[in-house]
Design a protein around this motif. Sequence first.
Motif, PDB file in Angstrom:
ATOM      1  N   ASP A   1       1.298  -1.197  -0.164  1.00  0.00           N
ATOM      2  CA  ASP A   1      -0.026   0.384  -0.308  1.00  0.00           C
ATOM      3  C   ASP A   1       0.871   1.079  -0.147  1.00  0.00           C
ATOM      4  O   ASP A   1       0.743   2.138  -1.162  1.00  0.00           O
ATOM      5  CB  ASP A   1      -0.994   0.100   1.239  1.00  0.00           C
ATOM      6  N   GLN A   2       1.790   1.022   0.184  1.00  0.00           N
ATOM      7  CA  GLN A   2       3.037   2.208   0.817  1.00  0.00           C
ATOM      8  C   GLN A   2       3.775   2.457  -0.629  1.00  0.00           C
ATOM      9  O   GLN A   2       3.455   3.526  -0.478  1.00  0.00           O
ATOM     10  CB  GLN A   2       3.504   2.379   1.182  1.00  0.00           C
ATOM     11  N   LEU A   3       4.064   1.546  -0.428  1.00  0.00           N
ATOM     12  CA  LEU A   3       4.592   1.802  -2.342  1.00  0.00           C
ATOM     13  C   LEU A   3       4.153   2.332  -3.197  1.00  0.00           C
ATOM     14  O   LEU A   3       3.965   3.313  -4.218  1.00  0.00           O
ATOM     15  CB  LEU A   3       4.970   0.279  -2.393  1.00  0.00           C
TER      16      LEU A   3
ATOM     17  N   ASN B   1       0.411   7.710  -8.266  1.00  0.00           N
ATOM     18  CA  ASN B   1       0.715   9.221  -8.519  1.00  0.00           C
ATOM     19  C   ASN B   1       1.778  10.033  -9.326  1.00  0.00           C
ATOM     20  O   ASN B   1       3.010   9.465  -9.629  1.00  0.00           O
ATOM     21  CB  ASN B   1       1.046   9.860  -6.903  1.00  0.00           C
ATOM     22  N   LYS B   2       1.287   9.793 -10.585  1.00  0.00           N
ATOM     23  CA  LYS B   2       2.210   9.721 -11.765  1.00  0.00           C
ATOM     24  C   LYS B   2       3.166  10.703 -11.972  1.00  0.00           C
ATOM     25  O   LYS B   2       4.532  11.147 -12.466  1.00  0.00           O
ATOM     26  CB  LYS B   2       1.727  10.303 -12.596  1.00  0.00           C
TER      27      LYS B   2
ATOM     28  N   ASP C   1      12.118   3.456  -9.797  1.00  0.00           N
ATOM     29  CA  ASP C   1      12.688   2.937  -8.748  1.00  0.00           C
ATOM     30  C   ASP C   1      11.280   2.189  -7.729  1.00  0.00           C
ATOM     31  O   ASP C   1      11.567   1.208  -7.120  1.00  0.00           O
ATOM     32  CB  ASP C   1      13.560   4.269  -7.920  1.00  0.00           C
ATOM     33  N   VAL C   2      11.143   2.977  -7.532  1.00  0.00           N
ATOM     34  CA  VAL C   2       9.034   2.171  -6.647  1.00  0.00           C
ATOM     35  C   VAL C   2       8.603   0.841  -7.516  1.00  0.00           C
ATOM     36  O   VAL C   2       8.185   0.446  -6.817  1.00  0.00           O
ATOM     37  CB  VAL C   2       8.008   3.586  -6.929  1.00  0.00           C
ATOM     38  N   THR C   3       8.315   1.325  -9.523  1.00  0.00           N
ATOM     39  CA  THR C   3       7.939   0.407  -9.835  1.00  0.00           C
ATOM     40  C   THR C   3       8.340  -1.065  -9.750  1.00  0.00           C
ATOM     41  O   THR C   3       8.556  -2.301  -9.506  1.00  0.00           O
ATOM     42  CB  THR C   3       8.123   0.181 -11.122  1.00  0.00           C
ATOM     43  N   GLU C   4      10.609  -0.914 -10.060  1.00  0.00           N
ATOM     44  CA  GLU C   4      10.964  -1.589  -9.364  1.00  0.00           C
ATOM     45  C   GLU C   4      11.078  -2.606  -8.256  1.00  0.00           C
ATOM     46  O   GLU C   4      10.724  -3.710  -7.698  1.00  0.00           O
ATOM     47  CB  GLU C   4      13.064  -1.556  -9.527  1.00  0.00           C
ATOM     48  N   LYS C   5      10.856  -1.305  -6.923  1.00  0.00           N
ATOM     49  CA  LYS C   5      10.392  -2.379  -5.775  1.00  0.00           C
ATOM     50  C   LYS C   5       9.043  -2.588  -5.359  1.00  0.00           C
ATOM     51  O   LYS C   5       9.412  -3.628  -4.621  1.00  0.00           O
ATOM     52  CB  LYS C   5      10.489  -0.940  -4.609  1.00  0.00           C
ATOM     53  N   LEU C   6       8.599  -2.591  -6.486  1.00  0.00           N
ATOM     54  CA  LEU C   6       7.131  -3.128  -5.946  1.00  0.00           C
ATOM     55  C   LEU C   6       6.877  -4.296  -6.770  1.00  0.00           C
ATOM     56  O   LEU C   6       6.261  -5.423  -6.093  1.00  0.00           O
ATOM     57  CB  LEU C   6       5.967  -2.286  -6.747  1.00  0.00           C
TER      58      LEU C   6
END
Length: 239
Positions: free
Chosen positions: A59-61, A67-68, A74-79
Amino acid sequence: MPSPGSRIPRDIAHFVPYMDDTDDYQQANDPNTSQPRFQNWNWSGGNSNDWHNFRTKADQLFLQYNNKKFRNSDVTEKLHKLIEKVVAYDQQEHLLDKIAATKIPPADIADFEHFHIKRGTIVADETPSRVADGMGTPTVTIKKTEHLSHTLGIANAAHKTKGKGKHIKDVQVWRALVAASAPEPDDDAYKYIGDAKRGSFKSEFEQKDVRKDAWYKARYKNTQGKFGNFSESKMESVI
């Protein structure tokens, strides 16, 4: 939707809602027991907490990802890494397998629906109480490949003469369909498609299945209704 051969979605758009839904569900009390549902499936309290922590992180990620202005590689890779971690954790702890193996009751059909567990699959059906030793393991071969059909040969190496073998009632054939060149699917992708007769089985397809790969397994069922072990898998492309 989950990816073929999986129950945990591998894409971000479906993974996060899946984690939200299943986490709420596993923590909710079962009205029949007044205890959290996860206890019905032989999950530990630690398993329940870990699942909740995965959900919280997702949920945090996803707040950033959705939000564009803040979405980046980076956040995509973390997910994607989180998805891999959840899948690995499930494979290590067998959490979804435990749900699939839970009898009704205390399990409920809704349990399987929330976690994308298909009843009638190898994982759901193969509980220790129903597996019998000593029946031998069949061997699956591809005898003929034709347009929209495979003819399988099912042999019993432990039974030298014609027939299924002593005390064997049925020879079950299970199949999983995946995209061409995809790896062998998980056990829960296999579905029972019928019984072999006289050591042979014809597996038929629809036009939409052309160029997919079909994976097969077989097992024996004895006269007491217990099952033998599954064979080694065999793959053949659909033409």
